[in-house]
Design a protein around this motif. Sequence first.
Motif, PDB file in Angstrom:
ATOM      1  N   ASN A   1      73.633  37.922 108.454  1.00  0.00           N
ATOM      2  CA  ASN A   1      72.209  38.195 108.239  1.00  0.00           C
ATOM      3  C   ASN A   1      71.492  37.938 109.565  1.00  0.00           C
ATOM      4  O   ASN A   1      70.881  36.899 109.769  1.00  0.00           O
ATOM      5  N   MET A   2      71.597  38.927 110.489  1.00  0.00           N
ATOM      6  CA  MET A   2      71.104  38.739 111.849  1.00  0.00           C
ATOM      7  C   MET A   2      70.338  39.976 112.314  1.00  0.00           C
ATOM      8  O   MET A   2      70.482  41.072 111.759  1.00  0.00           O
ATOM      9  N   ASP A   3      69.565  39.803 113.380  1.00  0.00           N
ATOM     10  CA  ASP A   3      68.991  40.938 114.077  1.00  0.00           C
ATOM     11  C   ASP A   3      70.120  41.759 114.697  1.00  0.00           C
ATOM     12  O   ASP A   3      71.131  41.203 115.160  1.00  0.00           O
ATOM     13  N   GLY A   4      69.972  43.071 114.721  1.00  0.00           N
ATOM     14  CA  GLY A   4      71.036  43.939 115.215  1.00  0.00           C
ATOM     15  C   GLY A   4      71.440  43.643 116.645  1.00  0.00           C
ATOM     16  O   GLY A   4      72.631  43.642 116.980  1.00  0.00           O
ATOM     17  N   ARG A   5      70.471  43.353 117.518  1.00  0.00           N
ATOM     18  CA  ARG A   5      70.798  43.052 118.918  1.00  0.00           C
ATOM     19  C   ARG A   5      71.612  41.759 119.023  1.00  0.00           C
ATOM     20  O   ARG A   5      72.581  41.687 119.781  1.00  0.00           O
ATOM     21  N   GLU A   6      71.197  40.757 118.272  1.00  0.00           N
ATOM     22  CA  GLU A   6      71.927  39.487 118.305  1.00  0.00           C
ATOM     23  C   GLU A   6      73.332  39.657 117.747  1.00  0.00           C
ATOM     24  O   GLU A   6      74.290  39.042 118.244  1.00  0.00           O
ATOM     25  N   PHE A   7      73.459  40.480 116.745  1.00  0.00           N
ATOM     26  CA  PHE A   7      74.772  40.746 116.155  1.00  0.00           C
ATOM     27  C   PHE A   7      75.696  41.382 117.200  1.00  0.00           C
ATOM     28  O   PHE A   7      76.865  40.999 117.336  1.00  0.00           O
ATOM     29  N   ILE A   8      75.175  42.350 117.969  1.00  0.00           N
ATOM     30  CA  ILE A   8      75.987  43.011 118.988  1.00  0.00           C
ATOM     31  C   ILE A   8      76.313  42.049 120.121  1.00  0.00           C
ATOM     32  O   ILE A   8      77.468  41.935 120.569  1.00  0.00           O
ATOM     33  N   LYS A   9      75.305  41.311 120.596  1.00  0.00           N
ATOM     34  CA  LYS A   9      75.500  40.420 121.758  1.00  0.00           C
ATOM     35  C   LYS A   9      76.424  39.252 121.454  1.00  0.00           C
ATOM     36  O   LYS A   9      77.105  38.750 122.365  1.00  0.00           O
ATOM     37  N   ASN A  10      76.456  38.828 120.222  1.00  0.00           N
ATOM     38  CA  ASN A  10      77.248  37.640 119.885  1.00  0.00           C
ATOM     39  C   ASN A  10      78.511  37.977 119.095  1.00  0.00           C
ATOM     40  O   ASN A  10      79.622  37.790 119.576  1.00  0.00           O
ATOM     41  N   ILE A  11      78.345  38.471 117.900  1.00  0.00           N
ATOM     42  CA  ILE A  11      79.504  38.693 117.019  1.00  0.00           C
ATOM     43  C   ILE A  11      80.397  39.811 117.526  1.00  0.00           C
ATOM     44  O   ILE A  11      81.619  39.642 117.666  1.00  0.00           O
ATOM     45  N   VAL A  12      79.810  40.972 117.819  1.00  0.00           N
ATOM     46  CA  VAL A  12      80.608  42.124 118.252  1.00  0.00           C
ATOM     47  C   VAL A  12      81.282  41.835 119.583  1.00  0.00           C
ATOM     48  O   VAL A  12      82.500  42.043 119.743  1.00  0.00           O
ATOM     49  N   LYS A  13      80.527  41.367 120.526  1.00  0.00           N
ATOM     50  CA  LYS A  13      81.094  41.065 121.848  1.00  0.00           C
ATOM     51  C   LYS A  13      82.241  40.059 121.754  1.00  0.00           C
ATOM     52  O   LYS A  13      83.328  40.282 122.313  1.00  0.00           O
ATOM     53  N   ALA A  14      82.031  38.958 121.054  1.00  0.00           N
ATOM     54  CA  ALA A  14      83.055  37.910 120.966  1.00  0.00           C
ATOM     55  C   ALA A  14      84.326  38.420 120.312  1.00  0.00           C
ATOM     56  O   ALA A  14      85.438  38.102 120.763  1.00  0.00           O
ATOM     57  N   ASP A  15      84.175  39.232 119.266  1.00  0.00           N
ATOM     58  CA  ASP A  15      85.381  39.695 118.575  1.00  0.00           C
ATOM     59  C   ASP A  15      86.157  40.701 119.411  1.00  0.00           C
ATOM     60  O   ASP A  15      87.402  40.655 119.441  1.00  0.00           O
ATOM     61  N   ILE A  16      85.457  41.593 120.104  1.00  0.00           N
ATOM     62  CA  ILE A  16      86.164  42.563 120.940  1.00  0.00           C
ATOM     63  C   ILE A  16      86.918  41.853 122.059  1.00  0.00           C
ATOM     64  O   ILE A  16      88.094  42.154 122.330  1.00  0.00           O
TER      65      ILE A  16
END
Length: 480
Positions: A306-321
């Motif tokens: 449950n996050m802002d889309g930018r924060e989701f990309i900068k944190n969750i998406v980046k870290a997992d990739i």
Amino acid sequence: MYTYKRIPKILVKQCFWTQYRFYNTTMTSLLVPAESVRGMTCLDRTAFTTTVKLPFLKFCDIKVSKITPILKKYLFKIRNFKAIQNTNNVTTVYLNPMLIKTFEDFSENDRQKLSGLYEQFGITNLTLKYDNWHSNDILKAILPEGIEVPTSYSLVGHIVHLNLRDMHLPYKTIIGQVFLDTISIARTVVNKMNTIDTTFRHFTMEILAGDKDTITVTKENGYTYEFDFSQVYWNPRLSTEHTNLIKLMKCNDTLYDVFAGVGPFAIPAARIGIKVFANDLNPASYKWLQKNAVTNKVKTNFKSFNMDGREFIKNIVKADILNRRVNNEIGSEHIVMNLPSLAIEFLDVLFDCFNEDEIKKVCCQPPIIHLYCFVKANKGEDACRLGQLLVEQKLNCALNNSLINLHNVRNVSPYKEMIRVSFLLTQSILKGEEPAMKKLKMENNSNISVNDNIVENNGKEQGTTKESEEQECIQSSNSS
């Protein structure tokens, strides 16, 4: 002396079917409710009672299957009425009065087939009531001449979703009641009142008729979704697109759903073995996303945020990739950005997300971005190409070999298309190595800009057969 050529049978048949199609489609507009209902604002169902004269044929001790192939094109078809009725071995067949007035009105071939089979041809009075009319016939009789009958709607579980125009608003209550009466599974009728909220992706609505219950359950592509339709965004007209995108993924892939809604991309993907990270800023969407994951038995390969889309990309998406690169995991990454009115504005986060070393790691196997956008496209213009140009302007570089796919998802309204642009997130994009797009031009050499062509989600949703694929009424049927 004149000589007459025999008319070929094929022409006679074509003329008959042309006449039949005309009468069959116009019958209920000619057999109409009483004129006294015109302008009604408080529904009086008894005012729709009227008497019509119907031709009929009676048969005794006969199998219906023997006469149906002959008579099916002549039957009187109206809502809640059986044209073929059987009582005590007597079969009565009621006929379309716009086609048949006398027995001689049957084609010569059909008269020969019926001869010796029927006991009586006659005319009888039939009383038609409110329940016999379709919603289109009722509203056409009620609304003042010149006001178009609203025929477009979406069915979301037990909720009928209308998008009424200003001219309909004085009659909105009676319109809602008519739809409630004529759609068997409907319990609530709502009208969209404004544009979709750009923060939480839902629109204000008013209940026109029926229960005040906006929590509904609907099925799409074999999956069950529950949500409060007044607090989340759901679009049944995207059912096909949900399937199409999932087909591009394989079981070893990973899906990062930036604007997941209640899960129409995320849940089907997880069910076929794709690792899913699903995010939505709307707390209501997040709540129902989690519930729908449980309902559809999605387990270990699914995480919700449950996050802002930018924060989701900068944190969750980046870290997992980056973690996948360290572990040399196989499969592709798919970043889905289905927020057509605003998603393109989120692309700038990519340039602040990775340092140079991280860009090399991430782009050794470039993730795939599936971005949805709205474009204005005049007649003759390539809407998909316009979508590509919008993305290139935002990235400030040409996609060139990075481009995977351009797909026209659906027509939203006249001159407004929903487009999916799928492309690889390559080093050349993140580093700006592709030629800068100083001035992009359409094929007709007129300049375009992002501001001119991104259309806010305020177009009128259209669901008639003229504008939709399906159509439908879509059973569905409006999801992320």
